[in-house]
Structures are given as structure tokens and as C-alpha cells.
Design a protein around this motif. Structure first.
Motif, short mmCIF file in Angstrom:
data_model
loop_
_atom_site.label_atom_id
_atom_site.label_comp_id
_atom_site.label_asym_id
_atom_site.label_seq_id
_atom_site.Cartn_x
_atom_site.Cartn_y
_atom_site.Cartn_z
N UNK A 205 10.50 52.98 50.51
CA UNK A 205 10.53 52.12 49.33
C UNK A 205 10.10 52.81 48.04
N UNK A 206 9.66 54.05 48.14
CA UNK A 206 9.28 54.82 46.95
C UNK A 206 10.25 55.99 46.75
N UNK A 207 10.56 56.26 45.48
CA UNK A 207 11.36 57.46 45.21
C UNK A 207 10.63 58.70 45.70
N UNK A 208 9.31 58.73 45.45
CA UNK A 208 8.49 59.87 45.87
C UNK A 208 7.17 59.31 46.41
N UNK A 209 6.79 59.74 47.61
CA UNK A 209 5.51 59.32 48.17
C UNK A 209 4.82 60.53 48.80
N UNK A 220 -7.30 58.30 52.74
CA UNK A 220 -6.32 59.21 52.16
C UNK A 220 -6.08 58.81 50.71
N UNK A 221 -5.81 59.81 49.87
CA UNK A 221 -5.41 59.55 48.50
C UNK A 221 -3.88 59.53 48.47
N UNK A 222 -3.30 58.47 47.95
CA UNK A 222 -1.85 58.34 47.94
C UNK A 222 -1.30 58.39 46.53
N UNK A 223 -0.05 58.82 46.42
CA UNK A 223 0.64 58.91 45.14
C UNK A 223 2.06 58.40 45.32
N UNK A 224 2.40 57.36 44.54
CA UNK A 224 3.73 56.76 44.60
C UNK A 224 4.39 56.92 43.22
N UNK A 225 5.48 57.65 43.18
CA UNK A 225 6.23 57.89 41.94
C UNK A 225 7.59 57.23 42.04
N UNK A 226 7.92 56.42 41.02
CA UNK A 226 9.21 55.74 41.01
C UNK A 226 9.83 55.79 39.63
#
Length: 242
Positions: A205-209, A220-226
Motif C-alpha cells: 500500500x506504500x510506494x516506498x516502505x 522498529x523505526x518505519x518510513x512510508x513514502x508516497x
């Protein structure tokens, strides 16, 4: 003693017998042809960002720091041709001024384009190809100094673009670009167990995860880029630094 070369991490070094900085394709070919005739080994370095011994040269070291020019483009298909020693950061700046961008990148922009694709630098995104997949053509100098032009219809392209230098020296790169875009970034901690249990859904569901486990914890540290059409909202300078 000859000049010492050290990679970025400081864990690899050498004192090559010869250190060459070619300024064009013909000079690369001449160095390789001469080395081949003498039975000498050639290694190529870009920014030295890899922590492996791949680029350690004891004989002839070719440094690509003078081969940093844009050769052509972007054309009507968004394809840009550049010299292999150009860094990703310099390419990004050039493309941004023209309203273009590379579709997918890793976290680091110090690498040369040839070094980044050769070692499989990728970026994230289930449905977006890595950096090497954007490459549509290469100009190569083979092991005896012959120049070989490879286009996207040549099956050899798949071997060369992530070839770690085994097939020859990449001198020029053709890469497909896209219109520049804006990313909405969301960074937050998540339970590691939740991330692992829902990893497929998060990446879909994310362009970049991406996520980084915090050692000795359950977090955990997460990063979601859309990609977004919303106006730019950059972080304030201090918050960005922090």
C-alpha cells in the motif's frame, strides 16, 4: 611508495602501481589496451562507497572523477546519457532544473552512477524498479580495450548493469527519467512484531516502505513514502537536522 587509496569506510585500501584519471572514453580504452598487452590488471573506482574489496587495485587504478558530464538529453522519452563518473547528487540537481527525476533511488547520493548500478544500489518500492532497471543503454570498454555499445534490446545489458565490473568498464550510461514528483513522508515507530506480520500489506500500500529494527528492543523505526499532489511542506531547518 605510491599514493594510497582508501574507501569511504576506511576498511579497504591499496597502493596501486599506477593511478589514472581518464577524461574521456578514448583514454579509458587506451589504458585498458596497454594493460592487456602487458598482462596487468585494471580496477575502477567511483566514490569508493562500497565496503567490500571489489575496487581494491594493486596494479592499475582508474579513477572516474573527471568523467562527470551530461552527454545528451533528456530526450522526448526522458532518457539522459551521462558519463559514468557523475554522482547521483549531481544528476539529481541537473534533472531537477529540467523538471525531471530518477524514478527510484537509495538513501545515499554520493555514489557515481556506474558504481551505484554496478553494485545493485536499489531504493524501495514493490512496484518500482531499482536504479539499474532504469538503465536503457551502456557504453563499455571490455578487457582488451574495445569499446562496446549496448542498447536495451541487447540481452547483455542485464549482465553489465549489475556486473560489479566483471564484464568491463562502464564509461557512459543511458538512464530513463520521469517527471519530477513530490513525496509525502511519514516516519514513526512500530512494534517489530507488527511490521513483520504485516510486511506484505505495508509494502503493497506504500510506494516506498522501509524499516530499521532498533537492536535489543521490540521496536522498529518505519518510513512510508508516497507520491502526492499536495503542496510542498518541507521540514524546518532545525527539525530536518535533528
Amino acid at each position: 611508495m605510491s599514493k594510497k587509496w582508501t574507501n569511504w569506510a576506511g576498511n579497504q585500501s591499496s597502493h596501486p602501481h599506477s593511478w589514472v584519471r581518464p577524461q574521456n572514453l578514448a583514454e579509458i580504452a587506451a589504458v585498458v589496451k596497454d594493460a592487456s598487452a602487458q598482462g596487468r590488471r585494471v580496477k575502477v573506482i567511483g566514490s569508493g562507497h562500497s565496503f567490500t574489496s571489489t575496487a581494491v587495485a594493486q596494479d592499475i587504478l582508474i579513477e572516474m572523477s573527471y568523467m562527470t558530464k551530461i552527454l545528451a538529453g533528456p530526450d522526448e522519452n526522458g532518457i539522459v546519457e551521462l558519463e559514468a563518473g557523475m554522482t547521483l547528487s549531481a544528476l539529481n540537481k541537473y534533472l531537477f532544473q529540467l523538471g525531471r527525476a530518477v524514478e527510484n533511488l537509495g538513501d545515499i547520493a554520493y555514489q557515481t552512477i556506474a558504481g551505484a548500478i554496478s553494485t545493485g544500489t536499489h531504493g524501495t518500492g514493490e512496484n518500482i524498479g531499482g536504479l539499474a532497471q532504469q538503465v536503457v543503454g551502456l557504453t563499455l570498454v571490455d578487457g582488451v580495450g574495445i569499446t562496446v555499445v549496448i542498447d536495451e534490446n541487447n540481452p547483455l545489458l542485464h549482465f553489465v548493469r549489475v556486473g560489479v565490473g566483471a564484464v568491463g568498464i562502464i564509461a557512459h550510461v543511458k538512464i530513463r527519467t520521469v517527471p519530477k514528483f513530490t513525496l509525502h513522508v511519514e516516519e514513526k515507530p512500530m512494534r517489530l512484531s507488527y511490521v513483520l506480520e504485516n510486511l506484505e500489506e505495508l509494502t503493497t500500500r506504500n510506494d516506498h516502505f522501509e524499516f530499521f529494527w532498533i537492536p535489543h528492543t521490540k521496536w522498529a523505526l518505519t518510513k512510508q513514502n508516497n507520491r502526492t499532489e499536495l503542496p510542498l511542506q518541507p521540514l524546518p531547518p532545525f527539525k530536518k537536522w535533528w
